[in-house]
Design an enzyme around this catalytic site. Sequence first.
Site, PDB file in Angstrom:
ATOM      1  N   LYS A  45       0.879  -1.141   0.023  1.00  0.00           N
ATOM      2  CA  LYS A  45       0.170   0.105   0.177  1.00  0.00           C
ATOM      3  C   LYS A  45       0.712   1.405   0.001  1.00  0.00           C
ATOM      4  O   LYS A  45       0.417   2.300   0.425  1.00  0.00           O
ATOM      5  CB  LYS A  45      -1.010   0.027   1.175  1.00  0.00           C
ATOM      6  CG  LYS A  45      -1.827  -1.271   1.459  1.00  0.00           C
ATOM      7  CD  LYS A  45      -2.479  -1.764  -0.168  1.00  0.00           C
ATOM      8  CE  LYS A  45      -3.332  -0.632  -0.714  1.00  0.00           C
ATOM      9  NZ  LYS A  45      -4.010  -1.115  -1.797  1.00  0.00           N
ATOM     10  N   SER A  46       1.992   1.169  -0.737  1.00  0.00           N
ATOM     11  CA  SER A  46       2.842   2.262  -0.687  1.00  0.00           C
ATOM     12  C   SER A  46       3.147   2.954  -2.171  1.00  0.00           C
ATOM     13  O   SER A  46       4.109   3.755  -2.456  1.00  0.00           O
ATOM     14  CB  SER A  46       4.166   1.904  -0.269  1.00  0.00           C
ATOM     15  OG  SER A  46       4.300   1.817   1.060  1.00  0.00           O
ATOM     16  N   GLY A  47       2.477   2.428  -3.148  1.00  0.00           N
ATOM     17  CA  GLY A  47       2.535   3.077  -4.364  1.00  0.00           C
ATOM     18  C   GLY A  47       3.056   2.017  -5.307  1.00  0.00           C
ATOM     19  O   GLY A  47       3.399   2.221  -6.436  1.00  0.00           O
ATOM     20  N   HIS A 100       7.450  -7.103  -2.256  1.00  0.00           N
ATOM     21  CA  HIS A 100       7.203  -6.626  -0.950  1.00  0.00           C
ATOM     22  C   HIS A 100       8.521  -7.211   0.044  1.00  0.00           C
ATOM     23  O   HIS A 100       8.311  -7.011   1.254  1.00  0.00           O
ATOM     24  CB  HIS A 100       5.900  -6.768  -0.351  1.00  0.00           C
ATOM     25  CG  HIS A 100       4.777  -6.268  -1.167  1.00  0.00           C
ATOM     26  ND1 HIS A 100       4.793  -5.022  -1.466  1.00  0.00           N
ATOM     27  CD2 HIS A 100       3.496  -6.633  -1.446  1.00  0.00           C
ATOM     28  CE1 HIS A 100       3.630  -4.594  -2.123  1.00  0.00           C
ATOM     29  NE2 HIS A 100       2.810  -5.592  -2.077  1.00  0.00           N
ATOM     30  N   SER A 130      -4.723   3.308   3.818  1.00  0.00           N
ATOM     31  CA  SER A 130      -5.081   2.348   2.707  1.00  0.00           C
ATOM     32  C   SER A 130      -5.174   1.000   2.731  1.00  0.00           C
ATOM     33  O   SER A 130      -5.991   0.387   2.290  1.00  0.00           O
ATOM     34  CB  SER A 130      -3.780   2.703   1.783  1.00  0.00           C
ATOM     35  OG  SER A 130      -4.001   2.122   0.569  1.00  0.00           O
ATOM     36  N   PHE A 221      -3.602   9.355 -11.545  1.00  0.00           N
ATOM     37  CA  PHE A 221      -4.378   8.340 -10.881  1.00  0.00           C
ATOM     38  C   PHE A 221      -5.648   8.266 -11.570  1.00  0.00           C
ATOM     39  O   PHE A 221      -6.438   7.172 -11.696  1.00  0.00           O
ATOM     40  CB  PHE A 221      -4.644   8.905  -9.442  1.00  0.00           C
ATOM     41  CG  PHE A 221      -5.484   8.237  -8.595  1.00  0.00           C
ATOM     42  CD1 PHE A 221      -4.788   7.150  -7.858  1.00  0.00           C
ATOM     43  CD2 PHE A 221      -7.051   8.344  -8.494  1.00  0.00           C
ATOM     44  CE1 PHE A 221      -5.814   6.432  -7.094  1.00  0.00           C
ATOM     45  CE2 PHE A 221      -7.617   7.638  -7.695  1.00  0.00           C
ATOM     46  CZ  PHE A 221      -7.139   6.478  -7.061  1.00  0.00           C
ATOM     47  N   GLY A 252      -5.684   7.609  -3.534  1.00  0.00           N
ATOM     48  CA  GLY A 252      -4.423   7.948  -3.980  1.00  0.00           C
ATOM     49  C   GLY A 252      -3.993   9.400  -3.700  1.00  0.00           C
ATOM     50  O   GLY A 252      -3.427   9.908  -4.464  1.00  0.00           O
TER      51      GLY A 252
END
Length: 291
Positions: A45-47, A100, A130, A221, A252
Amino acid sequence: MDSDERLLHFKGFNFERSTVDIDILENLEDFDIRDDDVFIITYPKSGTIWTQQILSLIYFETHRKQTENVETADLVPSLEYNIRKVDFTKRPSPRVFCSHLPYYLVPNGLKNKKAKIVYIYRNPKDVITSYFHFSNFVAVLEGCENMDMFIHKFLDGKVAGSLWFDHVKGWYEHRHKFNILFVSYEEMKKDLKSAVQKLCNFLGKELSDDDVDAVVRQATFKNMKSDSRANLSNILKKEVGTKSDGHFMRKGTIGDWKNHFTVAQSERFDMIFQRKMKDIPLKFIWDINEE
C-alpha cells in the site's frame, strides 16, 4: 479463518498465504538475477501498482503507445506473489519485477549492484489508511471493524509485509549493499514529471520529451483508475476475490489519514514514529500542503 491462518510466516516475514508462490519463496536466495533486471520494492500500500505502471510505460514502448493490450501486472509481475505461475526464466530482458520482500530475503544476485532496485516509500499514516480499506475489500485478507483495531494490528506487524518500520529501516540501513534509488510516493504525487525523469536517469532510460509526457499522462491516478489494464481490478476480482464492489484504486491522495485517525491515534503514532525512525533521514510528507 483468523489472521494467523491467513498469513504465512517465512524466515521472520509475513506473506499472504493463499496467493504467495511457495516454490519461489523457498528458492529466492538462488533466483537467477540478470544484470539488467529492475525491481520495484515497496511495503504494501505504498504505491506499488502506480510504480508498476510508470516503469511499464518507461520500459515498454508498446505499452506507452498503447499498441498492445497487456495488463501492467503481466509486464511487471510480482516476484513472490506469482499468481499466474509465470516461468520468469523465459521472460525476455529487461525484466521488471515488483516485490514486498524485506532486504534480507531478496535474491543474492541483487547484491552485485548491477541489477537496479527502486524503493518506493510512503508516509505510514496513509499506508495504514489504505491498508485498512484494502483489507476490508480483498477476500483473502482479514478485515478490521474499525481503524483502532487495524492500527494495533499494523503496529504489531500482524499483517502481510510485517512491521512497516522494519521494512523501511531495513532497506535504508542496508542500501549500500544494493544499486538502489529511494523515491517517496508523495514526491511522485506532487511532481510526477520530475519523478519520472529521476527514475529514467537512475534506470539509464533516455526518453524524448513527448515520451516523458506520455508516461506522465497515462500514469495519473485518474487515467489509471479508468484503465483496467493498469489498476489490477480484473485480476483482483477474477483471480483473488473481493468482498464488495469497491475499487482497488480508492483515493491515492496525500493526507487521507486525517479523515480516519483520531487526534489520540495520530499523537500515539507520532511518538512511536519519532522513536523508531529518528536515525533515518528519509523525508516524509504527511499532507499535500506540507513542504
